[in-house]
Design a protein around this motif. Sequence first.
Motif, PDB file in Angstrom:
ATOM      1  N   PRO A 132       0.834  -1.208   0.000  1.00  0.00           N
ATOM      2  CA  PRO A 132       0.000   0.000   0.000  1.00  0.00           C
ATOM      3  C   PRO A 132       0.870   1.260   0.000  1.00  0.00           C
ATOM      4  CG  PRO A 132      -0.749  -1.541   1.677  1.00  0.00           C
ATOM      5  CD  PRO A 132       0.573  -2.053   1.174  1.00  0.00           C
ATOM      6  N   VAL A 133       0.373   2.321  -0.615  1.00  0.00           N
ATOM      7  CA  VAL A 133       1.081   3.601  -0.604  1.00  0.00           C
ATOM      8  C   VAL A 133       0.155   4.654   0.002  1.00  0.00           C
ATOM      9  CG1 VAL A 133       2.152   5.420  -1.988  1.00  0.00           C
ATOM     10  CG2 VAL A 133       2.464   3.016  -2.631  1.00  0.00           C
ATOM     11  N   VAL A 134       0.619   5.275   1.090  1.00  0.00           N
ATOM     12  CA  VAL A 134      -0.131   6.340   1.755  1.00  0.00           C
ATOM     13  C   VAL A 134       0.373   7.672   1.220  1.00  0.00           C
ATOM     14  CG1 VAL A 134      -0.532   7.510   3.953  1.00  0.00           C
ATOM     15  CG2 VAL A 134      -0.585   5.001   3.835  1.00  0.00           C
ATOM     16  N   VAL A 135      -0.537   8.454   0.661  1.00  0.00           N
ATOM     17  CA  VAL A 135      -0.181   9.715   0.018  1.00  0.00           C
ATOM     18  C   VAL A 135      -0.827  10.873   0.774  1.00  0.00           C
ATOM     19  CG1 VAL A 135      -0.393  11.060  -2.107  1.00  0.00           C
ATOM     20  CG2 VAL A 135       0.008   8.610  -2.233  1.00  0.00           C
ATOM     21  N   SER A 136      -0.016  11.896   1.083  1.00  0.00           N
ATOM     22  CA  SER A 136      -0.560  13.090   1.729  1.00  0.00           C
ATOM     23  C   SER A 136      -1.081  14.049   0.674  1.00  0.00           C
ATOM     24  CB  SER A 136       0.513  13.774   2.578  1.00  0.00           C
ATOM     25  OG  SER A 136       1.583  14.207   1.763  1.00  0.00           O
ATOM     26  N   SER A 137      -1.965  14.946   1.081  1.00  0.00           N
ATOM     27  CA  SER A 137      -2.628  15.846   0.131  1.00  0.00           C
ATOM     28  C   SER A 137      -1.668  16.793  -0.564  1.00  0.00           C
ATOM     29  CB  SER A 137      -3.720  16.653   0.851  1.00  0.00           C
ATOM     30  OG  SER A 137      -3.176  17.342   1.974  1.00  0.00           O
ATOM     31  N   ASN A 138      -0.478  17.002   0.008  1.00  0.00           N
ATOM     32  CA  ASN A 138       0.494  17.880  -0.637  1.00  0.00           C
ATOM     33  C   ASN A 138       1.288  17.166  -1.729  1.00  0.00           C
ATOM     34  OD1 ASN A 138       1.875  16.422   1.582  1.00  0.00           O
ATOM     35  ND2 ASN A 138       3.665  17.515   0.826  1.00  0.00           N
ATOM     36  N   ALA A 139       1.167  15.843  -1.804  1.00  0.00           N
ATOM     37  CA  ALA A 139       1.940  15.074  -2.778  1.00  0.00           C
ATOM     38  C   ALA A 139       1.426  15.319  -4.193  1.00  0.00           C
ATOM     39  CB  ALA A 139       1.868  13.584  -2.447  1.00  0.00           C
ATOM     40  N   SER A 140       2.341  15.651  -5.090  1.00  0.00           N
ATOM     41  CA  SER A 140       1.950  16.029  -6.452  1.00  0.00           C
ATOM     42  C   SER A 140       2.141  14.874  -7.424  1.00  0.00           C
ATOM     43  CB  SER A 140       2.777  17.234  -6.918  1.00  0.00           C
ATOM     44  OG  SER A 140       4.157  16.913  -6.871  1.00  0.00           O
ATOM     45  N   LEU A 141       1.392  13.811  -7.223  1.00  0.00           N
ATOM     46  CA  LEU A 141       1.464  12.665  -8.127  1.00  0.00           C
ATOM     47  C   LEU A 141       0.419  12.790  -9.224  1.00  0.00           C
ATOM     48  CD1 LEU A 141       1.799   9.781  -5.507  1.00  0.00           C
ATOM     49  CD2 LEU A 141       3.606  10.721  -6.944  1.00  0.00           C
ATOM     50  N   PRO A 142       0.712  12.284 -10.422  1.00  0.00           N
ATOM     51  CA  PRO A 142      -0.282  12.328 -11.505  1.00  0.00           C
ATOM     52  C   PRO A 142      -1.434  11.375 -11.215  1.00  0.00           C
ATOM     53  CG  PRO A 142       1.634  11.066 -12.177  1.00  0.00           C
ATOM     54  CD  PRO A 142       1.978  11.668 -10.850  1.00  0.00           C
ATOM     55  N   PRO A 143      -2.607  11.643 -11.773  1.00  0.00           N
ATOM     56  CA  PRO A 143      -3.790  10.811 -11.509  1.00  0.00           C
ATOM     57  C   PRO A 143      -3.601   9.349 -11.895  1.00  0.00           C
ATOM     58  CG  PRO A 143      -4.207  12.352 -13.327  1.00  0.00           C
ATOM     59  CD  PRO A 143      -2.932  12.775 -12.666  1.00  0.00           C
ATOM     60  N   GLU A 144      -2.736   9.084 -12.885  1.00  0.00           N
ATOM     61  CA  GLU A 144      -2.513   7.708 -13.337  1.00  0.00           C
ATOM     62  C   GLU A 144      -1.986   6.818 -12.213  1.00  0.00           C
ATOM     63  OE1 GLU A 144      -2.365  10.335 -16.906  1.00  0.00           O
ATOM     64  OE2 GLU A 144      -1.450  10.402 -14.916  1.00  0.00           O
ATOM     65  N   ILE A 145      -1.160   7.380 -11.328  1.00  0.00           N
ATOM     66  CA  ILE A 145      -0.610   6.603 -10.221  1.00  0.00           C
ATOM     67  C   ILE A 145      -1.387   6.855  -8.931  1.00  0.00           C
ATOM     68  CG2 ILE A 145       1.133   8.264  -9.410  1.00  0.00           C
ATOM     69  CD1 ILE A 145       1.940   4.593  -9.925  1.00  0.00           C
ATOM     70  N   LEU A 146      -1.934   8.063  -8.802  1.00  0.00           N
ATOM     71  CA  LEU A 146      -2.666   8.453  -7.589  1.00  0.00           C
ATOM     72  C   LEU A 146      -3.896   7.589  -7.351  1.00  0.00           C
ATOM     73  CD1 LEU A 146      -2.355  10.598  -5.376  1.00  0.00           C
ATOM     74  CD2 LEU A 146      -3.863  12.077  -6.714  1.00  0.00           C
ATOM     75  N   LYS A 147      -4.501   7.113  -8.423  1.00  0.00           N
ATOM     76  CA  LYS A 147      -5.734   6.318  -8.283  1.00  0.00           C
ATOM     77  C   LYS A 147      -5.505   5.007  -7.538  1.00  0.00           C
ATOM     78  CE  LYS A 147      -5.256   4.105 -12.843  1.00  0.00           C
ATOM     79  NZ  LYS A 147      -5.804   4.035 -14.215  1.00  0.00           N
ATOM     80  N   TYR A 148      -4.251   4.559  -7.446  1.00  0.00           N
ATOM     81  CA  TYR A 148      -3.941   3.316  -6.746  1.00  0.00           C
ATOM     82  C   TYR A 148      -3.562   3.545  -5.273  1.00  0.00           C
ATOM     83  CZ  TYR A 148      -3.655   1.236 -11.417  1.00  0.00           C
ATOM     84  OH  TYR A 148      -3.938   0.805 -12.686  1.00  0.00           O
ATOM     85  N   CYS A 149      -3.438   4.808  -4.869  1.00  0.00           N
ATOM     86  CA  CYS A 149      -2.911   5.136  -3.545  1.00  0.00           C
ATOM     87  C   CYS A 149      -4.017   5.420  -2.524  1.00  0.00           C
ATOM     88  CB  CYS A 149      -1.988   6.353  -3.639  1.00  0.00           C
ATOM     89  SG  CYS A 149      -0.592   6.124  -4.765  1.00  0.00           S
ATOM     90  N   LEU A 150      -3.636   5.344  -1.250  1.00  0.00           N
ATOM     91  CA  LEU A 150      -4.517   5.726  -0.149  1.00  0.00           C
ATOM     92  C   LEU A 150      -4.213   7.182   0.177  1.00  0.00           C
ATOM     93  CD1 LEU A 150      -3.839   2.579   2.061  1.00  0.00           C
ATOM     94  CD2 LEU A 150      -5.922   3.024   0.744  1.00  0.00           C
ATOM     95  N   ARG A 151      -5.231   8.046   0.120  1.00  0.00           N
ATOM     96  CA  ARG A 151      -4.984   9.481   0.254  1.00  0.00           C
ATOM     97  C   ARG A 151      -5.516  10.056   1.564  1.00  0.00           C
ATOM     98  NH1 ARG A 151      -7.170  11.200  -5.604  1.00  0.00           N
ATOM     99  NH2 ARG A 151      -8.173   9.160  -5.501  1.00  0.00           N
ATOM    100  N   SER A 152      -4.815  11.069   2.056  1.00  0.00           N
ATOM    101  CA  SER A 152      -5.215  11.727   3.290  1.00  0.00           C
ATOM    102  C   SER A 152      -4.716  13.165   3.285  1.00  0.00           C
ATOM    103  CB  SER A 152      -4.620  10.984   4.495  1.00  0.00           C
ATOM    104  OG  SER A 152      -4.810  11.712   5.682  1.00  0.00           O
TER     105      SER A 152
END
Length: 197
Positions: A123-143
Amino acid sequence: KILVLPAAVDEDEINKFLSSHDCVLKNKFVVANRLVFHKRTDIAVKSIKGIDAELEIIGNGPELSNLKELAKQLGVEKRVVFKHDLTEQQLYEELCTSLALIMTSEREGLSLITAEALSLGVPVVVSSNASLPPEILKYCLRSKSEDVHHLLAEVKKEAKRYRQIYTEKRKEVLAEFSGKASSSIYDEIAKRAGIKK
């Protein structure tokens, strides 16, 4: 004519690693990046404060001493471990035995380390400040950045369930970001451009 090829993970290498390693979960989260300010690794250090788990920071850079001092100020220096100069195999070992990879960078491209973690079923936990493209962001857990610790607590509590979910997701990630996928994209672009391999 210019060909732009997507970043890719090596599917054969990932599968070979997983077939020869027993990725037993350890009570730890991992950050893997260069230790510079815009990577915002401090968010991970602050987030681990209320979590009964270790934080492993893999990387080197000018923020190393500041992060060590922050961990000391927060009273978590015994649970924050710093490592660097790992081989690819060692990096995969640290990732695949972790509860999750934490991604907090404010400036990022696709983020190959994120794709690699997902390809390993992590699993990848991503913070709201992280600037990942939607192609990879859709697989992540966001907060939200200030709430990352809540998400880490959830991932720790439901570790087996999240690992099962991401073991299934890894197939989708490899289909989209593996070298084989990139090769087929290259072939199609080259064909359209009239370029012979």
